[in-house]
Write a protein that holds these residues in place. Structure first.
Motif, PDB file in Angstrom:
ATOM      1  N   ALA A 175      31.320 -48.267 -25.665  1.00  0.00           N
ATOM      2  CA  ALA A 175      32.159 -47.112 -25.300  1.00  0.00           C
ATOM      3  C   ALA A 175      31.453 -45.804 -25.656  1.00  0.00           C
ATOM      4  CB  ALA A 175      33.491 -47.200 -26.039  1.00  0.00           C
ATOM      5  N   SER A 213      28.685 -44.804 -20.768  1.00  0.00           N
ATOM      6  CA  SER A 213      27.718 -44.209 -19.836  1.00  0.00           C
ATOM      7  C   SER A 213      26.524 -45.151 -19.621  1.00  0.00           C
ATOM      8  CB  SER A 213      27.258 -42.835 -20.313  1.00  0.00           C
ATOM      9  OG  SER A 213      27.125 -42.828 -21.701  1.00  0.00           O
ATOM     10  N   ASP A 218      33.273 -53.084 -27.287  1.00  0.00           N
ATOM     11  CA  ASP A 218      33.404 -52.048 -28.314  1.00  0.00           C
ATOM     12  C   ASP A 218      34.483 -52.474 -29.292  1.00  0.00           C
ATOM     13  OD1 ASP A 218      32.228 -49.004 -28.474  1.00  0.00           O
ATOM     14  OD2 ASP A 218      34.130 -49.216 -29.553  1.00  0.00           O
ATOM     15  N   ARG A 265      38.740 -46.604 -27.544  1.00  0.00           N
ATOM     16  CA  ARG A 265      37.496 -46.312 -26.818  1.00  0.00           C
ATOM     17  C   ARG A 265      37.245 -47.340 -25.719  1.00  0.00           C
ATOM     18  NH1 ARG A 265      34.087 -42.476 -29.172  1.00  0.00           N
ATOM     19  NH2 ARG A 265      32.184 -43.552 -28.567  1.00  0.00           N
ATOM     20  N   GLU A 278      34.173 -56.758 -33.060  1.00  0.00           N
ATOM     21  CA  GLU A 278      33.126 -56.206 -33.906  1.00  0.00           C
ATOM     22  C   GLU A 278      31.832 -56.819 -33.386  1.00  0.00           C
ATOM     23  OE1 GLU A 278      34.491 -57.688 -37.672  1.00  0.00           O
ATOM     24  OE2 GLU A 278      35.008 -55.660 -38.300  1.00  0.00           O
ATOM     25  N   VAL A 307      23.820 -48.731 -31.359  1.00  0.00           N
ATOM     26  CA  VAL A 307      24.706 -48.911 -32.517  1.00  0.00           C
ATOM     27  C   VAL A 307      25.375 -47.606 -32.959  1.00  0.00           C
ATOM     28  CG1 VAL A 307      23.409 -50.879 -33.394  1.00  0.00           C
ATOM     29  CG2 VAL A 307      22.755 -48.570 -34.088  1.00  0.00           C
ATOM     30  N   PRO A 308      26.484 -47.735 -33.701  1.00  0.00           N
ATOM     31  CA  PRO A 308      27.069 -46.537 -34.298  1.00  0.00           C
ATOM     32  C   PRO A 308      26.054 -45.913 -35.245  1.00  0.00           C
ATOM     33  CG  PRO A 308      28.084 -48.538 -35.196  1.00  0.00           C
ATOM     34  CD  PRO A 308      27.223 -48.956 -34.056  1.00  0.00           C
ATOM     35  N   LEU A 310      25.527 -52.117 -41.441  1.00  0.00           N
ATOM     36  CA  LEU A 310      26.197 -52.514 -40.200  1.00  0.00           C
ATOM     37  C   LEU A 310      25.205 -52.555 -39.040  1.00  0.00           C
ATOM     38  CD1 LEU A 310      28.894 -53.047 -38.641  1.00  0.00           C
ATOM     39  CD2 LEU A 310      28.963 -50.591 -38.201  1.00  0.00           C
ATOM     40  N   GLY A 367      32.690 -44.131 -35.123  1.00  0.00           N
ATOM     41  CA  GLY A 367      33.826 -44.637 -34.379  1.00  0.00           C
ATOM     42  C   GLY A 367      34.273 -45.980 -34.947  1.00  0.00           C
ATOM     43  N   LYS A 404      35.836 -51.071 -42.959  1.00  0.00           N
ATOM     44  CA  LYS A 404      36.397 -52.420 -42.992  1.00  0.00           C
ATOM     45  C   LYS A 404      35.815 -53.270 -44.098  1.00  0.00           C
ATOM     46  CE  LYS A 404      33.093 -53.235 -39.490  1.00  0.00           C
ATOM     47  NZ  LYS A 404      32.619 -51.877 -39.734  1.00  0.00           N
TER      48      LYS A 404
HETATM   49  C1  LIG Z   1      26.750 -44.587 -30.094  1.00  0.00           C
HETATM   50  S1  LIG Z   1      28.313 -45.045 -29.560  1.00  0.00           S
HETATM   51  C2  LIG Z   1      27.928 -45.973 -28.125  1.00  0.00           C
HETATM   52  C3  LIG Z   1      27.686 -45.126 -26.928  1.00  0.00           C
HETATM   53  C4  LIG Z   1      27.608 -45.955 -25.665  1.00  0.00           C
HETATM   54  N1  LIG Z   1      26.567 -46.947 -25.741  1.00  0.00           N
HETATM   55  C5  LIG Z   1      27.376 -45.096 -24.434  1.00  0.00           C
HETATM   56  O1  LIG Z   1      26.257 -44.962 -23.986  1.00  0.00           O
HETATM   57  O2  LIG Z   1      28.351 -44.559 -23.909  1.00  0.00           O
HETATM   58  C6  LIG Z   1      28.719 -46.267 -30.696  1.00  0.00           C
HETATM   59  C7  LIG Z   1      29.949 -47.072 -30.350  1.00  0.00           C
HETATM   60  O3  LIG Z   1      29.976 -48.148 -31.255  1.00  0.00           O
HETATM   61  C8  LIG Z   1      31.312 -48.478 -31.489  1.00  0.00           C
HETATM   62  N2  LIG Z   1      31.296 -49.267 -32.715  1.00  0.00           N
HETATM   63  C9  LIG Z   1      31.315 -48.857 -33.983  1.00  0.00           C
HETATM   64  N3  LIG Z   1      31.260 -49.908 -34.807  1.00  0.00           N
HETATM   65  C10 LIG Z   1      31.204 -51.003 -34.025  1.00  0.00           C
HETATM   66  C11 LIG Z   1      31.141 -52.382 -34.280  1.00  0.00           C
HETATM   67  N4  LIG Z   1      31.129 -52.858 -35.518  1.00  0.00           N
HETATM   68  N5  LIG Z   1      31.120 -53.216 -33.246  1.00  0.00           N
HETATM   69  C12 LIG Z   1      31.150 -52.752 -31.976  1.00  0.00           C
HETATM   70  N6  LIG Z   1      31.212 -51.453 -31.678  1.00  0.00           N
HETATM   71  C13 LIG Z   1      31.224 -50.593 -32.693  1.00  0.00           C
HETATM   72  C14 LIG Z   1      32.027 -47.159 -31.572  1.00  0.00           C
HETATM   73  O4  LIG Z   1      33.403 -47.323 -31.269  1.00  0.00           O
HETATM   74  C15 LIG Z   1      31.283 -46.369 -30.501  1.00  0.00           C
HETATM   75  O5  LIG Z   1      31.988 -46.421 -29.304  1.00  0.00           O
END
Ligand SMILES: C[S@@+](CC[C@H](N)C(=O)[O-])C[C@H]1O[C@@H](n2cnc3c(N)ncnc32)[C@H](O)[C@@H]1O
Length: 684
Positions: A21, A24, A51, A56, A78, A129-130, A158, A388, A392
């Motif tokens: 999320a 893009s 995601d 999101r 996750e 990744v975040p 993470l 985002g 946890k």
């Molecule tokens: C950098 S953004 C990704 C942007 C996306 N790839 C794009 O191009 O639009 C990171 C995303 O990782 C998600 N996120 C955070 N921790 C996560 C996890 N443990 N597992 C999966 N998604 C995670 C967040 O909700 C966020 O949407």
């Protein structure tokens, strides 16, 4: 965007976008999957976009819907626990839900490469990744105000977990791209180094210097320091033992300091100093302070070819700052590649406890499921705002079995409350009103499928059975039917067989919708949904009709018109020949060979009434199409012209028809407007 470009995605690839999320990059991946669709057979590939954040995921669904692709599944997990879809004891079979001839003797689709033994492996994986997001400061200056060192350090663990899970889910020979929009080595090179260390020789860090040559890039760092509590630390051995839970050995260039044989690369260090020169003046609270450098300056240098990573700096080509590493999996991961002894020697006290039980579980067998769990079970100070990610608590060490999904599977959670707290589960699945998971059922009602096939004259070459899914088991109350590609159907089947480990938030392209209240006057209970029309159109042989530009324009303008309003006599004759109900009107502009190339055809779903034709698309969509095709202005400017042109009796005839009982009731299911002749067309 750059990271997907290094994935080398082909139309037959199964691609996993682990942190997708707002989507893009997912959109780009879908474009790649469908790149040959226009001039060749439809894609056999699949994009699974995941995601952790339910809200999101909404954005992600919205983004992927724009592509009108049946080859995408949106999931809510996750990423570090993304299910492997291997056989589990709760597996529920749906043996009747696919045509028998599509299955081989093992109950799988022919040529299927996904099965319960191997689980679901991907050809390409994007780990975007975040991260702390410090590379996006130019476009999001707010990040700078909130930035502190803890963000990157807190995310490191993470990031490794997610990348390791990615490696586990990657097919041998497949590519994985790890990317962040940060320039902090703790989130980048340190993660890459640690992943390589854990994977032994199964992973190659690719040299992509010849790919995308126009992209200006800097090499990844091989040496860096870690900053904690106002101190730059050059080696894990200098970390204060009270900080060893937060500052991990994997954050440093080389865990194994005894093996240090290479001297410090001054140039690399100076690059890092340049990048962090500003932060040298600040402490964790962003306040200026005097720097204290750790006493022992045994600067480490990584033994991995981290210079193959890509650092994209904002001032090189006026972009954001980001980081990319491209991996290839060259052999299956074996547990003994990251041996207990190796682990003990190289890791800090807290990690030790977590890793040993995992590594002794299976000595030599392939251990794909284990890799992602090495770091589970430790507290995390992840910064929620930037990542985002909800803060946890991971699964307990005891819960690290090869069933990752135990921690995430909503079905299993109730029976395994110790493995994931209820509040954690709730946070992921119950944000807002939406529970985050949509039920999926294959449509098995053959008489219903047959009625659709015969009404629209759908060719044998376009198989519906095994590709149609619904959200409800009860076909009598079914409102919408979705189409899934064979690749998505395979994965859905596998998901059923392995106990629905995968939490699906969206799948399938809406292709048919129930005709609200029109069943008595129509032979087919379902009309074509506009999202699914481009997919279905080339395979339809009935209920198709071509309109001249003039008549097409009229239809878009007035939204409903009596047959007599149309100019082209041939069109009117064809209209009479259609069976009442849903039909498709194609714009015949004399330029396209409609029979051989449907890709550039303009077509709209319509309703053929007793003596009038009306649109089955929303008013706004009609207005947009009108403006795009004919450069027409606002509807109210245009309408009098159209009506004058069309017929002086247009309004009255249409009105009479409605009053006479023709069923043109609201088309609320897909948001279409009920034609309102009193408002839209002046009476004669
Ligand atoms: C950098 S953004 C990704 C942007 C996306 N790839 C794009 O191009 O639009 C990171 C995303 O990782 C998600 N996120 C955070 N921790 C996560 C996890 N443990 N597992 C999966 N998604 C995670 C967040 O909700 C966020 O949407």
């Amino acid at each position: 965007m750059v990271p997907p470009l290094f994935l080398d995605v082909q139309p037959d690839h199964f691609v996993l976008d682990m942190c997708a999320a707002p989507g893009s990059k997912t959109f780009q991946l879908l474009e790649m999957i469908h790149m040959n669709d226009k001039h060749g057979p439809p894609s056999t590939g699949l994009v699974v976009a995941n995601d952790v954040d339910v809200q999101r995921c909404h954005l992600l669904i919205h983004q992927t819907k724009r592509m009108c692709s049946p080859n995408v599944i949106v999931t809510n997990h996750e990423a570090q626990h993304f299910p492997g879809l291997k056989k589990g004891k709760d597996a529920t079979l749906q043996p009747d839900s696919v045509p028998e001839n599509a299955l081989n003797s093992n109950g799988d689709f022919e040529n299927v490469e996904v099965n319960e033994e191997r689980g679901l492996l991907f050809d390409r994986i994007l780990c975007d990744v975040p991260c702390s997001g410090d590379g996006t400061i130019r476009k999001a200056p707010d990040i700078w105000k909130k930035w502190n060192l803890g963000h990157a350090n807190g995310l490191h663990r993470l990031q490794i977990q997610i990348a390791m899970r990615g490696v586990a889910l990657l097919r041998v020979g497949g590519r994985l791209v790890y990317s962040t929009c940060s320039l902090n080595p703790v989130e980048n090179e340190a993660v890459v180094g640690e992943v390589m260390r854990r994977c032994g020789g199964c992973l190659e860090l690719l040299d992509v210097s010849s790919e995308l040559p126009e992209l200006k890039r800097r090499p990844g760092l091989k040496t860096w320091k870690v900053r904690d509590k106002g101190v730059w630390i050059s080696s894990f051995k200098n970390v204060n033992k009270h900080r060893a839970g937060s500052i991990l050995s994997s954050m440093f260039p080389n865990r194994n300091v005894e093996d240090q044989s290479v001297s410090v690369d001054e140039e690399q260090l100076s690059v890092q100093e340049e990048i962090f020169s500003e932060s040298l003046e600040l402490n964790e609270d962003n306040e200026p302070q005097n720097l204290e450098i750790a006493e022992n300056e045994d600067d480490e240098i990584s033994s991995f070819p981290l210079d193959r990573c890509l650092r994209i700096l904002p001032h090189d080509q006026d972009t954001g700052g980001f980081f990319i590493a491209v991996f290839k999996k060259v052999s299956p991961f074996k547990a003994d590649q990251f041996s207990r002894q190796h682990a003990k020697r190289q890791i800090g006290p807290k990690e030790d406890l977590r890793e040993v039980p995992v590594n002794i579980r299976r000595d030599t067998e392939e251990c794909e499921d284990l890799v992602g769990s090495h770091l589970d079970g430790n507290e995390s100070n992840i910064n929620q705002e930037h990542s985002g990610t909800p803060i946890k608590k991971e699964c307990d060490v005891e819960s690290i079995t090869d069933q990752y999904t135990v921690c995430n599977n909503s079905k299993q959670t109730d029976s395994a409350p110790k493995m994931q707290s209820k509040s954690n589960q709730a946070r992921h699945q119950q944000q807002g009103n939406w529970k985050g998971v949509d039920p999926v059922f294959f449509l098995n009602d053959q008489s219903l499928i047959d009625s659709i096939v015969s009404f629209y004259g759908i060719k044998d070459t376009f198989t519906l059975r095994g590709h149609l899914i619904t959200r409800s088991e009860d076909t009598s109350r079914l409102k919408r039917i979705y189409y899934v590609s064979e690749s998505a159907a395979k994965v859905l089947q596998l998901n059923f067989r392995t106990g629905e480990q995968m939490k699906i938030t969206s799948v399938g392209l809406k292709i048919f919708e129930r005709q609200g209240g029109k069943e008595n006057i129509c032979q087919c209970a379902f009309r074509i949904a506009s999202e699914g029309l481009p997919l279905l159109l080339p395979h339809m042989t009935r209920q198709l009709i071509r309109a001249s530009k003039e008549d097409f324009k009229l239809l878009l303008s007035v939204k409903a018109a009596p047959f007599t309003a149309f100019k082209d006599a041939g069109f009117v004759t064809s209209l009479h020949a259609l069976v009442p109900g849903c039909c498709v009107v194609i714009l015949d502009d004399g330029q396209n060979d409609i029979q051989s190339d449907y890709s550039s055809v303009t077509a709209i779903g319509c309703w053929r009434g007793r003596s009038n034709l009306s649109l089955l698309i929303p008013k706004e969509e009609a207005a947009q199409l009108l403006s795009r095709l004919f450069g027409a202005g606002r509807e109210d400017e245009l309408l009098p012209l159209m009506v004058e042109d069309a017929s002086p009796t247009l309004g009255s005839i249409a009105k009479n028809e409605v009053e006479g009982g023709e069923a043109l009731e609201g088309l609320s299911e897909n948001g279409c407007q009920e034609p309102n002749f009193d408002k839209s067309a002046p009476t004669a």
